[in-house]
Write an enzyme that holds these catalytic residues in place. Structure first.
Site, PDB file in Angstrom:
ATOM      1  CD  GLU A 198      18.777 -17.937 -15.149  1.00  0.00           C
ATOM      2  OE1 GLU A 198      18.836 -18.760 -14.262  1.00  0.00           O
ATOM      3  OE2 GLU A 198      19.534 -16.821 -15.211  1.00  0.00           O
ATOM      4  CD  GLU A 275      16.800 -13.699 -13.520  1.00  0.00           C
ATOM      5  OE1 GLU A 275      18.163 -13.928 -13.076  1.00  0.00           O
ATOM      6  OE2 GLU A 275      16.023 -14.393 -13.315  1.00  0.00           O
TER       7      GLU A 275
END
Ligand code: NAG
Ligand code: NAG
Ligand code: NAG
Length: 645
Positions: A198, A275
């Site tokens: 991320e 995710e």
């Protein structure tokens, strides 16, 4: 009084059995893992799909972090995942676990990642490896080892900073050669390797991105697919040249707009949600985050209808044992600590048992992927052992505690941080003489508390979470000021250099106090705590039950017997106690805090229990109940927010 208390032990009535953990039972008829010589895992950009050995491939995976479950339980949990129809297990690698101090590496026990990957393959799962080095994951410092802040106080984590890059390179030199044989095109189960994590939520520096790609590719060498994952609005900065981009998001009515955002950066290739959140993380002092099954099923179906591959984060969450839980920085000055449980309201609960959510998702997965001929492992029985009475052994300020548990005191004009003292977690005791008060009351103020300060003789608690950094004080405090500071977990998201302890000065009416004696209580060696218990004179421990512990954090201990050879998981319920950490048979189960919750019980896996005598130790920071007992119960309680009046 005899400190040994015989709990009335009534074990679960159902039969508790040990699941066969060697992989012999696996039914391999529909084996995922092919033995073909020319193994390839590639992207077909024309048809927007993965190709495994030139055949179209898609995955529905589940996240399971080996560092959140005891290694004896990995096989069964992996099998439960496979039985849901998942064909992939995805895991982070936690640098701090494997490299707890500089130049010291750990690869066994719960850190045996090679075993984890081997077991995943034996359970017919492909593996997605997420080595970070930054992992977030609601873990202390996002998985970075704290000692980086000792060695380089000005290090810039996740930046193009020479100290940081040097240490990442050194870490990968240890980790990556162990992973190479497991890469798909080398004959192993690892199909994909993540680069950073991320990163688009943090920064946008192409120099750093290209460097970390090269450092990963140096070992992967095209033998598995490199990928990134980012939120839909962060892909622009998260995307790395030459690396396959994927998204992460939870249930939503806007999934098509998310894919559009990905397509703007990466016009072709399979769609992946790396995710997909079937639950969510929980902080202390808030409600347990629960996510309804219905929207999870709906969004899953929508993604699978678009031919996307999906990885559930988490499919099995587990536990932040010991001091491993992290904290979130929710904006300027905001600090929210992650609870010990990482149940996550995931399809498999904290103990690894399938929940109703599990079965609902399995039904959907079965519509898209072939369900293997593996029965879903049943919920394991849990046991209640009743109440266990604990005795006070020693206050941490006692000579016995200091001698056995404390570090050699350091003298310093101003307070020092945990990192300056090279201490990972636990407590630090700061002691100094108080001045003569020129106001009644006066104000004691700490510039920055990282994270929670207990001030003695008991005056009160200062808290970073609750933005309380000053308190009235007067001559009742005596001549000597003693402040225990608790590290509640380093921030794991967007990762500032989150030094712990007292940062800056302690002031009385704005005048700094100087000349401190600083003693660490790292609580990493259980034998030290046992020695305190052995050599302490518990008769002399001055405990005021039902109120705050007046003289400092206190060690309590007790024993219980297990007389039935069928041992099951149980849950330690510390209701009535304040806040602290719990050890069972020397294993640090993690932090408890039942006065606020929401987590009340600590998960106690059966692998930690013994036939015969078992030991419980609490390091209690706040208060003890009148009856001095904890209860071992068969039912978890994670929803106790704000229950105690
Ligand atoms: C592997 O690749 C070689 C060369 O491309 C080819 O001759 C051989 O048939 C392939 N074997 C398999 C099992 O696909
Ligand atoms: C999904 O894949 C199938 C088979 O390749 C194809 O026919 C279909 O159009 C694809 N669907 C979408 C939404 O891309
Ligand atoms: C504890 O140690 C200090 C310093 O060595 C000593 O002065 C004191 O008498 C000791 N206290 C007890 C109760 O033994």
């Amino acid at each position: 009084m005899d400190p040994k208390y015989q709990a009335i032990v009534w074990l679960c009535l159902t039969i508790c059995y040990d699941f066969n953990v060697n992989g012999n039972e696996i039914i391999n008829a529909s084996s995922n893992v092919q033995q073909s010589k020319n193994r390839t895992f590639r992207i077909d950009f024309t048809n927007n799909q993965f190709l495994m050995d030139d055949q179209p491939f898609r995955y529905v995976g589940g996240e399971f972090h080996y560092f959140r479950a005891l290694p004896q339980t990995w096989s069964k949990k992996l099998r439960t995942m496979r039985a849901a129809g998942l064909n992939v297990v995805s895991t982070y690698v936690e640098w701090s676990l494997h490299n707890p101090s500089d130049n010291h590496y750990v690869w066994d026990g719960i850190a045996d990642i090679v075993k984890f990957i081997t077991l995943a393959e034996a359970e017919d799962l492909f593996v997605i490896l997420r080595p970070g080095p930054y992992i977030c994951a609601e873990r202390d410092m996002g998985g970075f080892p704290y000692w980086l802040l000792h060695k380089y106080p000005r290090v810039q984590l996740r930046k193009y900073d020479s100290d940081y890059l040097k240490e990442v390179r050194k870490w990968y030199e240890q980790l990556m050669p162990k992973m190479e044989p497991f890469l798909y095109e080398n004959g192993g189960p690892i199909i994909m390797v993540q680069v950073e994590n991320e990163y688009g939520s943090f920064d946008c520096d192409p120099n750093y991105k290209n460097w970390i790609r090269e450092e990963t590719e140096k070992y992967v060498q095209g033998k598995a697919l490199l990928f990134t994952n980012d939120g839909p609005d962060q892909v622009r900065c998260g995307k790395i040249d030459g690396v396959f981009a994927t998204l992460d998001f939870g249930t939503s009515s806007r999934i098509d707009t998310y894919w559009d955002k990905l397509r703007k950066m990466q016009p072709n290739g399979p769609l992946v949600n790396s995710e997909y959140y079937p639950g969510w993380l929980t902080h202390w002092q808030e409600k347990m985050q629960r996510v309804d099954t219905k929207p999870i099923v709906a969004s899953l179906r929508q993604m699978l209808n678009s031919n996307a591959s999906v990885n559930f984060y988490m499919f099995f969450g587990g536990t932040n044992f010991g001091f491993t839980a992290g904290a979130n920085d929710g904006g300027p000055g905001s600090y929210n600590v992650d609870v010990t449980s990482y149940d996550y309201d995931a399809p498999m609960d904290e103990a690894g048992d399938p929940t109703p959510k599990y079965y609902a998702l399995r039904d959907v997965i079965g519509e898209y992927l072939h369900l293997p001929n593996i029965p879903v492992p049943q919920k394991e029985p849990k046991m209640s052992l009743g109440a266990v009475r604990l005795q006070p052994a020693s206050i941490l300020t006692s000579n016995t505690s200091r001698r056995h548990m404390g570090t050699t005191p350091v003298h310093s004009r101003s307070p020092m941080t945990f990192e300056a003292l090279n201490q990972y977690s636990g407590l630090i005791l700061y002691e100094a003489n108080l001045p003569i008060f020129n106001r009644d009351p006066s104000t004691l103020k700490i510039d920055k508390i990282r994270d929670r300060a207990y001030i003695y003789n008991f005056i009160g608690i200062l808290s970073r979470e609750n933005k309380i950094n000053e308190i009235p004080i007067n001559s009742n405090a005596g001549d000597r000021l003693q402040i225990f500071v608790e590290n509640q977990g380093r921030i794991n998201y967007n990762i500032p250099n989150d030094f712990k302890g007292i940062i800056g000065e302690v002031r009385i009416n704005e005048v700094p106090i100087h000349d401190w004696t600083i003693t660490g209580f790292p609580m990493e060696k259980y034998a030290d705590i046992e020695n305190v218990i052995r050599y302490s004179d518990s008769e002399k421990v001055d405990i005021a039950y039902h109120s705050y512990l007046r003289h400092g954090p206190t060690i309590f201990h007790g024993e219980f017997d297990i007389t039935d050879s069928a041992i099951c998981d149980t849950y330690l319920d510390p209701t009535g106690w304040g806040k602290g950490i719990a050890f069972v048979n020397g294993f640090n189960l993690g932090r408890y805090w039942p006065v606020i919750g929401p987590q009340i019980t600590l998960y106690l896996p059966k692998e930690l229990l013994l036939f015969g005598t078992n030991k419980i130790v609490l390091i209690e920071l706040q208060k003890a109940p009148d009856n001095g007992t904890v209860v071992l119960t068969d039912t978890p309680d994670l929803d106790g927010y704000n229950r105690v009046k």
